[in-house]
Design an enzyme around this catalytic site. Structure first.
Site, PDB file in Angstrom:
ATOM      1  N   ASP A  18      25.680  20.068  39.719  1.00 20.72           N
ATOM      2  CA  ASP A  18      25.757  18.907  38.936  1.00 20.72           C
ATOM      3  C   ASP A  18      25.511  17.702  40.149  1.00 20.72           C
ATOM      4  O   ASP A  18      25.457  17.775  41.232  1.00 20.72           O
ATOM      5  CB  ASP A  18      27.067  18.556  38.386  1.00 20.72           C
ATOM      6  CG  ASP A  18      27.074  17.693  37.308  1.00 20.72           C
ATOM      7  OD1 ASP A  18      27.171  18.069  36.095  1.00 20.72           O
ATOM      8  OD2 ASP A  18      26.820  16.339  37.684  1.00 20.72           O
ATOM      9  N   LYS A  69      13.935  18.392  23.972  1.00 18.87           N
ATOM     10  CA  LYS A  69      14.527  19.756  23.364  1.00 18.87           C
ATOM     11  C   LYS A  69      13.674  20.613  22.730  1.00 18.87           C
ATOM     12  O   LYS A  69      13.768  21.761  22.784  1.00 18.87           O
ATOM     13  CB  LYS A  69      15.822  19.197  22.549  1.00 18.87           C
ATOM     14  CG  LYS A  69      16.833  18.382  23.625  1.00 18.87           C
ATOM     15  CD  LYS A  69      17.412  19.282  24.579  1.00 18.87           C
ATOM     16  CE  LYS A  69      18.533  18.652  25.313  1.00 18.87           C
ATOM     17  NZ  LYS A  69      19.039  19.475  26.289  1.00 18.87           N
ATOM     18  N   TYR A  79      14.292  12.442  24.108  1.00 21.52           N
ATOM     19  CA  TYR A  79      15.198  13.697  23.811  1.00 21.52           C
ATOM     20  C   TYR A  79      14.715  14.679  22.931  1.00 21.52           C
ATOM     21  O   TYR A  79      14.954  15.629  23.398  1.00 21.52           O
ATOM     22  CB  TYR A  79      16.501  13.170  23.486  1.00 21.52           C
ATOM     23  CG  TYR A  79      17.776  14.066  23.705  1.00 21.52           C
ATOM     24  CD1 TYR A  79      18.446  14.371  24.712  1.00 21.52           C
ATOM     25  CD2 TYR A  79      18.198  14.515  22.384  1.00 21.52           C
ATOM     26  CE1 TYR A  79      19.334  15.258  24.942  1.00 21.52           C
ATOM     27  CE2 TYR A  79      19.360  15.448  22.526  1.00 21.52           C
ATOM     28  CZ  TYR A  79      19.913  15.778  23.706  1.00 21.52           C
ATOM     29  OH  TYR A  79      21.082  16.735  23.805  1.00 21.52           O
ATOM     30  N   ASP A  92      20.043  18.082  42.136  1.00 22.64           N
ATOM     31  CA  ASP A  92      19.190  17.293  41.242  1.00 22.64           C
ATOM     32  C   ASP A  92      18.268  18.283  40.500  1.00 22.64           C
ATOM     33  O   ASP A  92      17.226  18.783  41.270  1.00 22.64           O
ATOM     34  CB  ASP A  92      18.591  16.161  42.046  1.00 22.64           C
ATOM     35  CG  ASP A  92      17.413  15.461  41.297  1.00 22.64           C
ATOM     36  OD1 ASP A  92      17.177  15.699  40.097  1.00 22.64           O
ATOM     37  OD2 ASP A  92      16.939  14.406  41.794  1.00 22.64           O
ATOM     38  N   VAL A  93      18.421  18.564  39.257  1.00 24.16           N
ATOM     39  CA  VAL A  93      17.458  19.634  38.768  1.00 24.16           C
ATOM     40  C   VAL A  93      15.860  19.276  38.965  1.00 24.16           C
ATOM     41  O   VAL A  93      15.418  20.185  38.327  1.00 24.16           O
ATOM     42  CB  VAL A  93      18.017  19.988  37.318  1.00 24.16           C
ATOM     43  CG1 VAL A  93      19.562  20.585  37.509  1.00 24.16           C
ATOM     44  CG2 VAL A  93      17.909  18.740  36.440  1.00 24.16           C
ATOM     45  N   SER A 152      18.622  21.544  21.509  1.00 22.02           N
ATOM     46  CA  SER A 152      19.459  20.564  20.981  1.00 22.02           C
ATOM     47  C   SER A 152      18.877  20.575  19.313  1.00 22.02           C
ATOM     48  O   SER A 152      17.661  20.847  19.262  1.00 22.02           O
ATOM     49  CB  SER A 152      19.631  19.159  21.213  1.00 22.02           C
ATOM     50  OG  SER A 152      20.073  18.390  20.207  1.00 22.02           O
TER      51      SER A 152
END
Length: 251
Positions: free
Chosen positions: A41, A163, A159, A67-68, A146
């Site tokens: 995270d 997704k 978003y 940090d992805v 999502s």
């Protein structure tokens, strides 16, 4: 849960964005099924606090900063899981952020950030484990998409695009990794009771809940159960699939 009922004994898992909400519920479910879990995270202090009681009870779980969107962080994440747990068998790409605004008011920075975290982050994570999974001839990646990526939401062009992109990534990566014995699948949650959704105005939440054929919002634990299934041997011949966890909303 009895040892006979656990499906992931001896497995090592990484969950990104695992410090709260759905990610934390996924981490808990993986632990319950016998996996060792590395929670990654960007807010490592919050993640560490979330798992403090689990660690106090001897659970094999660790929190680490990641940090992805950073290629280096993703590679170090895999290296740390190998060092601490002796392997990596499961990757759950769950990290995501929202920056909701209608298109005419959304900044390019907010568009880029959401795609970088949700989509590029999942690509970097999958790439970081790809060589290892090919070498060991096994592994499971589960991407958390999502319902917004299927039906679109006004005010969420960033978003929804991210997704939806995760579904394309899932299917392409499944074709690349499938020949080695590794699998890549996705879950697509709908209206789930999290701090984010419960922060909606009550009337907006109620209107969205009314769209669910089952008549209620889901729970993070119900999403987590779907992730465990896709990561487990029970899904050994499921690859490139998208499992909707929506109560029927959006069908």
């Amino acid at each position: 849960m009895s040892k006979e009922d656990r499906m992931l004994d001896g497995k090592a898992a990484i969950v990104t964005g695992g410090g709260q909400g759905i990610g934390l519920a996924i981490a808990e479910a993986l632990l319950e099924h016998g996996a060792k879990v590395m929670i990654a995270d960007v807010d490592v202090d919050k993640a560490a606090a979330s798992i403090e009681s689990w660690r106090a009870n001897g659970a094999p779980v660790l929190a680490t900063a990641c940090d992805v969107t950073s290629e280096r962080d993703q590679e170090q994440l895999v290296a740390r899981c190998l060092e601490e747990f002796g392997g990596v068998d499961i990757l759950v790409n769950n990290a995501g952020v929202t920056r909701d605004r209608y298109m005419t008011k959304m900044t390019t920075d907010d568009f880029d950030l959401v795609l970088d975290v949700s989509l590029k982050g999942a690509w970097l994570g999958t790439r970081a484990v790809a060589g290892l999974f090919r070498e060991q001839g096994s592994g499971a990646v589960v991407n958390v998409s999502s319902l917004s990526g299927k039906i679109g939401n006004p005010g969420q062009t960033n978003y929804s695009a991210a997704k939806a992109g995760l579904i394309g990534l899932t299917k392409a990566a499944a074709k690349e990794l499938g020949p080695s014995g590794a699998r890549v699948n996705a879950v697509q949650p709908g209206l789930i009771r999290t701090d984010m959704t419960l922060a909606m105005k009550p009337e907006i939440f109620a209107s969205k809940e009314a769209e669910v054929p089952m008549g209620r919002a889901g729970t993070p634990e119900e999403v987590a159960d779907a992730v465990v299934f896709l990561a487990s041997p029970m899904a050994s011949y499921i690859n490139g699939a998208v499992l909707e966890v929506t109560g029927g909303r959006g069908i």
